[in-house]
Design a protein around this motif. Sequence first.
Motif, PDB file in Angstrom:
ATOM      1  N   GLY A 240      -8.314  -3.463  -9.864  1.00 50.96           N
ATOM      2  CA  GLY A 240      -7.677  -3.629  -8.561  1.00 50.96           C
ATOM      3  C   GLY A 240      -7.653  -2.403  -7.677  1.00 50.96           C
ATOM      4  O   GLY A 240      -6.943  -2.385  -6.664  1.00 50.96           O
ATOM      5  N   GLY A 241      -8.440  -1.385  -8.015  1.00 51.98           N
ATOM      6  CA  GLY A 241      -8.437  -0.170  -7.203  1.00 51.98           C
ATOM      7  C   GLY A 241      -8.850  -0.420  -5.765  1.00 51.98           C
ATOM      8  O   GLY A 241      -8.308   0.186  -4.833  1.00 51.98           O
ATOM      9  N   TYR A 242      -9.808  -1.324  -5.568  1.00 48.28           N
ATOM     10  CA  TYR A 242     -10.269  -1.645  -4.214  1.00 48.28           C
ATOM     11  C   TYR A 242      -9.104  -2.154  -3.356  1.00 48.28           C
ATOM     12  O   TYR A 242      -8.957  -1.774  -2.185  1.00 48.28           O
ATOM     13  CB  TYR A 242     -11.378  -2.707  -4.264  1.00 48.28           C
ATOM     14  N   ALA A 243      -8.263  -3.038  -3.936  1.00 48.51           N
ATOM     15  CA  ALA A 243      -7.166  -3.645  -3.177  1.00 48.51           C
ATOM     16  C   ALA A 243      -6.099  -2.604  -2.856  1.00 48.51           C
ATOM     17  O   ALA A 243      -5.524  -2.614  -1.753  1.00 48.51           O
ATOM     18  CB  ALA A 243      -6.556  -4.808  -3.962  1.00 48.51           C
ATOM     19  N   HIS A 244      -5.838  -1.699  -3.804  1.00 53.07           N
ATOM     20  CA  HIS A 244      -4.855  -0.642  -3.544  1.00 53.07           C
ATOM     21  C   HIS A 244      -5.345   0.265  -2.420  1.00 53.07           C
ATOM     22  O   HIS A 244      -4.569   0.649  -1.533  1.00 53.07           O
ATOM     23  CB  HIS A 244      -4.602   0.164  -4.820  1.00 53.07           C
ATOM     24  N   LEU A 245      -6.624   0.577  -2.437  1.00 50.69           N
ATOM     25  CA  LEU A 245      -7.199   1.416  -1.385  1.00 50.69           C
ATOM     26  C   LEU A 245      -7.172   0.694  -0.043  1.00 50.69           C
ATOM     27  O   LEU A 245      -6.784   1.265   0.981  1.00 50.69           O
ATOM     28  CB  LEU A 245      -8.624   1.802  -1.757  1.00 50.69           C
ATOM     29  N   HIS A 246      -7.584  -0.579  -0.020  1.00 46.94           N
ATOM     30  CA  HIS A 246      -7.547  -1.359   1.223  1.00 46.94           C
ATOM     31  C   HIS A 246      -6.135  -1.418   1.793  1.00 46.94           C
ATOM     32  O   HIS A 246      -5.942  -1.377   3.009  1.00 46.94           O
ATOM     33  CB  HIS A 246      -8.014  -2.791   0.975  1.00 46.94           C
ATOM     34  N   GLY A 247      -5.158  -1.549   0.901  1.00 44.34           N
ATOM     35  CA  GLY A 247      -3.784  -1.742   1.350  1.00 44.34           C
ATOM     36  C   GLY A 247      -3.044  -0.467   1.686  1.00 44.34           C
ATOM     37  O   GLY A 247      -1.947  -0.529   2.247  1.00 44.34           O
ATOM     38  N   THR A 248      -3.617   0.684   1.344  1.00 41.25           N
ATOM     39  CA  THR A 248      -2.901   1.945   1.585  1.00 41.25           C
ATOM     40  C   THR A 248      -3.678   2.932   2.450  1.00 41.25           C
ATOM     41  O   THR A 248      -3.087   3.624   3.283  1.00 41.25           O
ATOM     42  CB  THR A 248      -2.562   2.628   0.244  1.00 41.25           C
ATOM     43  N   LYS A 249      -4.999   3.031   2.281  1.00 37.52           N
ATOM     44  CA  LYS A 249      -5.804   3.998   3.031  1.00 37.52           C
ATOM     45  C   LYS A 249      -7.121   3.362   3.491  1.00 37.52           C
ATOM     46  O   LYS A 249      -8.209   3.880   3.228  1.00 37.52           O
ATOM     47  CB  LYS A 249      -6.099   5.235   2.169  1.00 37.52           C
ATOM     48  N   PRO A 306     -11.725  -3.069  10.017  1.00 36.60           N
ATOM     49  CA  PRO A 306     -10.711  -4.066  10.350  1.00 36.60           C
ATOM     50  C   PRO A 306     -10.481  -5.091   9.242  1.00 36.60           C
ATOM     51  O   PRO A 306      -9.353  -5.545   9.038  1.00 36.60           O
ATOM     52  CB  PRO A 306     -11.276  -4.733  11.610  1.00 36.60           C
ATOM     53  N   ALA A 307     -11.553  -5.447   8.516  1.00 38.15           N
ATOM     54  CA  ALA A 307     -11.388  -6.403   7.418  1.00 38.15           C
ATOM     55  C   ALA A 307     -10.479  -5.833   6.344  1.00 38.15           C
ATOM     56  O   ALA A 307      -9.577  -6.519   5.829  1.00 38.15           O
ATOM     57  CB  ALA A 307     -12.750  -6.765   6.833  1.00 38.15           C
ATOM     58  N   MET A 308     -10.685  -4.571   5.981  1.00 40.21           N
ATOM     59  CA  MET A 308      -9.842  -3.955   4.957  1.00 40.21           C
ATOM     60  C   MET A 308      -8.413  -3.779   5.456  1.00 40.21           C
ATOM     61  O   MET A 308      -7.462  -3.820   4.672  1.00 40.21           O
ATOM     62  CB  MET A 308     -10.442  -2.617   4.522  1.00 40.21           C
ATOM     63  N   GLN A 309      -8.250  -3.567   6.753  1.00 41.30           N
ATOM     64  CA  GLN A 309      -6.903  -3.365   7.277  1.00 41.30           C
ATOM     65  C   GLN A 309      -6.008  -4.590   7.107  1.00 41.30           C
ATOM     66  O   GLN A 309      -4.786  -4.467   7.105  1.00 41.30           O
ATOM     67  CB  GLN A 309      -6.973  -2.965   8.754  1.00 41.30           C
ATOM     68  N   MET A 310      -6.594  -5.769   6.940  1.00 39.18           N
ATOM     69  CA  MET A 310      -5.755  -6.942   6.719  1.00 39.18           C
ATOM     70  C   MET A 310      -4.977  -6.809   5.410  1.00 39.18           C
ATOM     71  O   MET A 310      -3.884  -7.351   5.267  1.00 39.18           O
ATOM     72  CB  MET A 310      -6.582  -8.226   6.732  1.00 39.18           C
ATOM     73  N   TYR A 311      -5.539  -6.077   4.431  1.00 43.90           N
ATOM     74  CA  TYR A 311      -4.806  -5.819   3.193  1.00 43.90           C
ATOM     75  C   TYR A 311      -3.554  -4.987   3.487  1.00 43.90           C
ATOM     76  O   TYR A 311      -2.503  -5.183   2.868  1.00 43.90           O
ATOM     77  CB  TYR A 311      -5.692  -5.092   2.186  1.00 43.90           C
ATOM     78  N   TRP A 312      -3.674  -4.035   4.391  1.00 47.23           N
ATOM     79  CA  TRP A 312      -2.517  -3.240   4.821  1.00 47.23           C
ATOM     80  C   TRP A 312      -1.439  -4.152   5.392  1.00 47.23           C
ATOM     81  O   TRP A 312      -0.259  -4.061   5.032  1.00 47.23           O
ATOM     82  CB  TRP A 312      -2.967  -2.211   5.850  1.00 47.23           C
ATOM     83  N   GLU A 313      -1.848  -5.039   6.282  1.00 49.37           N
ATOM     84  CA  GLU A 313      -0.878  -5.925   6.931  1.00 49.37           C
ATOM     85  C   GLU A 313      -0.244  -6.886   5.925  1.00 49.37           C
ATOM     86  O   GLU A 313       0.971  -7.137   5.976  1.00 49.37           O
ATOM     87  CB  GLU A 313      -1.565  -6.719   8.049  1.00 49.37           C
ATOM     88  N   ASN A 314      -1.034  -7.406   4.999  1.00 50.16           N
ATOM     89  CA  ASN A 314      -0.481  -8.320   4.003  1.00 50.16           C
ATOM     90  C   ASN A 314       0.440  -7.613   3.023  1.00 50.16           C
ATOM     91  O   ASN A 314       1.386  -8.226   2.501  1.00 50.16           O
ATOM     92  CB  ASN A 314      -1.608  -9.025   3.245  1.00 50.16           C
ATOM     93  N   ARG A 315       0.176  -6.326   2.771  1.00 46.91           N
ATOM     94  CA  ARG A 315       1.089  -5.576   1.903  1.00 46.91           C
ATOM     95  C   ARG A 315       2.463  -5.455   2.547  1.00 46.91           C
ATOM     96  O   ARG A 315       3.494  -5.490   1.854  1.00 46.91           O
ATOM     97  CB  ARG A 315       0.515  -4.179   1.614  1.00 46.91           C
ATOM     98  N   LEU A 316       2.498  -5.318   3.865  1.00 47.79           N
ATOM     99  CA  LEU A 316       3.773  -5.199   4.566  1.00 47.79           C
ATOM    100  C   LEU A 316       4.477  -6.544   4.709  1.00 47.79           C
ATOM    101  O   LEU A 316       5.696  -6.585   4.923  1.00 47.79           O
ATOM    102  CB  LEU A 316       3.541  -4.589   5.954  1.00 47.79           C
ATOM    103  N   GLN A 317       3.719  -7.638   4.620  1.00 43.68           N
ATOM    104  CA  GLN A 317       4.296  -8.982   4.710  1.00 43.68           C
ATOM    105  C   GLN A 317       3.777  -9.812   3.539  1.00 43.68           C
ATOM    106  O   GLN A 317       2.963 -10.720   3.719  1.00 43.68           O
ATOM    107  CB  GLN A 317       3.944  -9.647   6.044  1.00 43.68           C
TER     108      GLN A 317
END
Length: 391
Positions: A240-249, A306-317
């Motif tokens: 899951g490293g990819y998802a952690h990276l997408h969601g944080t940086k 922008p595609a990866m940034q959706m992981y950031w937004e979903n982490r917050l919600q």
Amino acid sequence: MQIEPFEIAIADHELDDLRHRLRATRWAPATPAPAWQQGADSAWLRELASYWAGQFDWRAAERKLNRLPQFLADVNGQTVHFVHRRGAGHAPGFKPYPLVITHGWPGSFFEFHALLDQLCDPAAFGADPADAFDVVTPSLPGFAFSPAPAQAGMSAFQVADRWATLMRGLGYEHFGAQGGDLGAGVSIALAVRHPHAVDGIHLNFLPSSYEPATDADRQPLTPDEQDYLREKNDWAALEGGYAHLHGTKPLTVAASLNDSPLGLAAWIGEKFRAWSDCGGDIERVFSQDELLTNISLYWFTQCIGPAMQMYWENRLQPMRFADGQRVDTPLGFARFPKEINHPPRSWLERTFNVVQWSDMPEGGHFAAMEQPALLAAEIRKFFRPLRAKGG
């Protein structure tokens, strides 16, 4: 809502630039290791890059994509690209059932090219023509030809609001929703926020952020649920490293992937191998042309950031529910054996009204591409009793 027809037309200089970058790749040195053990295999990447630079025919792929009826619409201030393919009617007065299907990462609207045939014209595959659908497959905001959101906050819930507006603008007051990966989250959000319009949702993936509504102190975890949560955590630690990276940086790695087609192919291609039912041989399931059509959509539209940034937004919600909260909209679930998580039915039933559950014989994360006939049969079966409302 303003809707305009759309055709893909990538400029020749973009194709020339891609080939130049591929041929000028600076290959990363590495200590010898078993193929795929530490990520994308170098030998496979070299072969794919050579094919991409010298043999892959983007213009042929573009023509195939443009056979799909594509449109752009301004939906609540967000430009949305979507395919709207109408079903084949079988009798006077027959109306195909409307269905919105949402892709995820690292996929795109291209994932559904074979599934659309199955759903829109079932008679062509020996199925009941009464099961035909009108299918809408939007590109998520920031993916492919849907531009990046102008403001922060575009999580699955905000996307769902726009999908509901889009479907109303297309004339559908009632409709169904289907999705995997990020699209599963959007489909759930549609049921949560628009229950009077959404007749049912069908999923082939459960978002990892999902936490059920029922207090575990009142309903202790079953052994199957305990095993599922342990397996999910083990998978996240190793894969899951990819998802952690997408969601944080997300923007850190986007700077590299948006500049290097080889890096982009490695980032996406490794997931198509790891998450599919391919037995370690990615091209047993996906041709090079299929892989590169999808990867090229990311490259030419410069949407990886922008595609990866959706992981950031979903982490917050995240997809979490309050104690006692229920989602009464009917839900169907197809659990594919090589999917990246395998929740037990009871885990979903803590929140959802699960009316159909199927353990599939084969297939993985990219079910619409891997097993379009199997997935289509499940979707037809689930929505058959709900069709009276559609349209």
